[in-house]
Write a protein that holds these residues in place. Structure first.
Motif, PDB file in Angstrom:
ATOM      1  N   VAL A   1      22.799   5.672  -0.111  1.00 46.85           N
ATOM      2  CA  VAL A   1      24.109   5.020  -0.157  1.00 46.85           C
ATOM      3  C   VAL A   1      24.999   5.808  -1.115  1.00 46.85           C
ATOM      4  O   VAL A   1      24.513   6.549  -1.973  1.00 46.85           O
ATOM      5  N   ASP A   2      26.306   5.655  -0.963  1.00 47.91           N
ATOM      6  CA  ASP A   2      27.232   6.364  -1.838  1.00 47.91           C
ATOM      7  C   ASP A   2      27.353   5.658  -3.184  1.00 47.91           C
ATOM      8  O   ASP A   2      26.861   4.540  -3.368  1.00 47.91           O
TER       9      ASP A   2
ATOM     10  N   LEU B   1      35.572   2.123  -7.149  1.00 45.20           N
ATOM     11  CA  LEU B   1      34.871   0.836  -7.157  1.00 45.20           C
ATOM     12  C   LEU B   1      35.831  -0.307  -7.457  1.00 45.20           C
ATOM     13  O   LEU B   1      35.846  -1.330  -6.754  1.00 45.20           O
TER      14      LEU B   1
ATOM     15  N   THR C   1      38.233  -0.895  -4.563  1.00 45.96           N
ATOM     16  CA  THR C   1      37.605  -1.331  -3.313  1.00 45.96           C
ATOM     17  C   THR C   1      36.929  -2.682  -3.450  1.00 45.96           C
ATOM     18  O   THR C   1      36.989  -3.512  -2.534  1.00 45.96           O
ATOM     19  N   HIS C   2      36.311  -2.931  -4.596  1.00 42.10           N
ATOM     20  CA  HIS C   2      35.542  -4.164  -4.809  1.00 42.10           C
ATOM     21  C   HIS C   2      35.904  -4.786  -6.161  1.00 42.10           C
ATOM     22  O   HIS C   2      35.083  -4.806  -7.090  1.00 42.10           O
TER      23      HIS C   2
ATOM     24  N   ARG D   1      28.388  -1.309  -6.703  1.00 43.17           N
ATOM     25  CA  ARG D   1      28.671  -2.697  -6.316  1.00 43.17           C
ATOM     26  C   ARG D   1      27.377  -3.489  -6.169  1.00 43.17           C
ATOM     27  O   ARG D   1      27.254  -4.604  -6.676  1.00 43.17           O
ATOM     28  N   ARG D   2      26.397  -2.901  -5.496  1.00 42.58           N
ATOM     29  CA  ARG D   2      25.132  -3.593  -5.263  1.00 42.58           C
ATOM     30  C   ARG D   2      24.439  -3.948  -6.571  1.00 42.58           C
ATOM     31  O   ARG D   2      24.006  -5.093  -6.773  1.00 42.58           O
TER      32      ARG D   2
ATOM     33  N   THR E   1      28.985   2.099  -3.301  1.00 39.56           N
ATOM     34  CA  THR E   1      28.098   1.081  -2.731  1.00 39.56           C
ATOM     35  C   THR E   1      26.975   0.738  -3.701  1.00 39.56           C
ATOM     36  O   THR E   1      26.629  -0.436  -3.892  1.00 39.56           O
TER      37      THR E   1
END
Length: 313
Positions: free
Chosen positions: A97-98, A128, A131-132, A104-105, A101
């Motif tokens: 995953v990038d 980040l 986007t989130h 965030r996870r 991602t």
């Protein structure tokens, strides 16, 4: 990220961070900085393996700043970004995953708020946050290596990490979470003495020896006959583990984004009262940041050495 979170490139901070019992290093994400992003990924995986922490997830991030082109620091850190030490290739690959991602996870999955420790340009963090933005609810603090109150290194007024991606640094400062700026004003003061560097380099333990080699590579010399090594980015990790070792002042900080000689400068307002600009034009909202102005050098050197050598400080 350290679970207390970290977004870092690679270097001696990663040789020490996984070994300190007070730090739960949950993930590392990589961004172009010391060298290109592919090289940073390779270096990160190698350092974690040498440090005995091969299972920490590593993700590839931004290949370039948000607006600027890539401008690496190979003239400082060597062509490979790690002092051209001839380190072995890593035996594993990056996560599938990038960086955004993975960040965030890990942030949302953490049972307690995390601390991000960006020791590189802030591009991944900016992406980040844009986007989130929901991740800020589980971020306790961001302690970033970057900026300067007085003199820069990339330019007379701008520090490299902020200068490399000023827009990303501005987004980081506006994250809406507590922020500590570990800038050049303290970064350049923390020097590991020559005898300690020699002891690390002579170690039979790979991670300890690598830490010594990295310290020796980047000077500066405290004594020409027995050069010491700058602790560098690892000081920001020390600031998370032992914040009492820093003297900080909460001050307004903004990043200069206009083209010209001041681009990338962290403008720190240390005035005790408003000036004519505010009186005539009105005040502007600027993020309040805990700016590091002084550091207990011996305290952080011992903290770092105890971590990389696996002993109780």
């Amino acid at each position: 990220m350290a679970g207390r979170g970290a977004d870092t490139p690679t270097g001696s901070e990663q040789a020490g961070a996984p070994r300190h019992p007070g730090l739960d290093l949950r993930a590392v994400t990589c961004v172009a900085g010391n060298t290109d992003v592919a090289g940073v990924v390779r270096n990160t995986l190698t350092v974690l393996e040498q440090a005995g922490a091969p299972d920490i997830p590593v993700a590839r991030g931004a290949e370039r700043p948000l607006i600027e082109g890539v401008r690496t620091a190979r003239h400082v850190h060597g062509h490979d970004g790690m002092g051209d030490l001839g380190l072995p290739a890593p035996t594993r690959t990056a996560a599938d995953v990038d960086a955004v991602t993975l960040l965030r996870r890990e942030i949302l999955a953490s049972p307690r708020p995390v601390t991000l420790i960006p020791t590189a340009p802030a591009t991944n963090i900016a992406l980040l946050l844009r986007t989130h933005p929901e991740v800020t609810g589980n971020i306790e603090r961001i302690v970033f290596m970057g900026g300067a109150v007085t003199t820069g290194n990339a330019t007379p007024v701008a520090e490299f990490n902020v200068w490399h991606d000023p827009e990303a640094a501005a987004i980081l400062l506006g994250a809406g979470v507590p922020i500590t700026m570990y800038g050049l004003d303290v970064f350049q003061r923390v020097i590991v003495p020559g005898p300690d560097v020699r002891r690390l380099r002579a170690s039979d333990e790979p991670g300890t020896r690598l830490a010594g080699e990295l310290l020796a590579h980047r000077g500066p010399a405290t004594d020409e006959s027995d050069p010491g090594g700058g602790l560098g980015d690892a000081g920001a990790v020390c600031a998370v583990l032992d914040p009492a070792g820093l003297t900080t002042h909460r001050l307004p900080v903004e990043v200069s984004l206009a083209p010209g000689p001041a681009r990338g400068q962290t403008v720190v307002d240390r005035r005790v009262r408003p000036g004519e600009s505010e009186l005539h034009d009105g005040t502007r909202e600027q993020p309040l940041v805990d700016v590091a102005l002084d550091v207990d050098v011996d305290r952080y050197v011992e903290l770092y050495l105890s971590a990389v050598e696996g002993r109780t400080p």
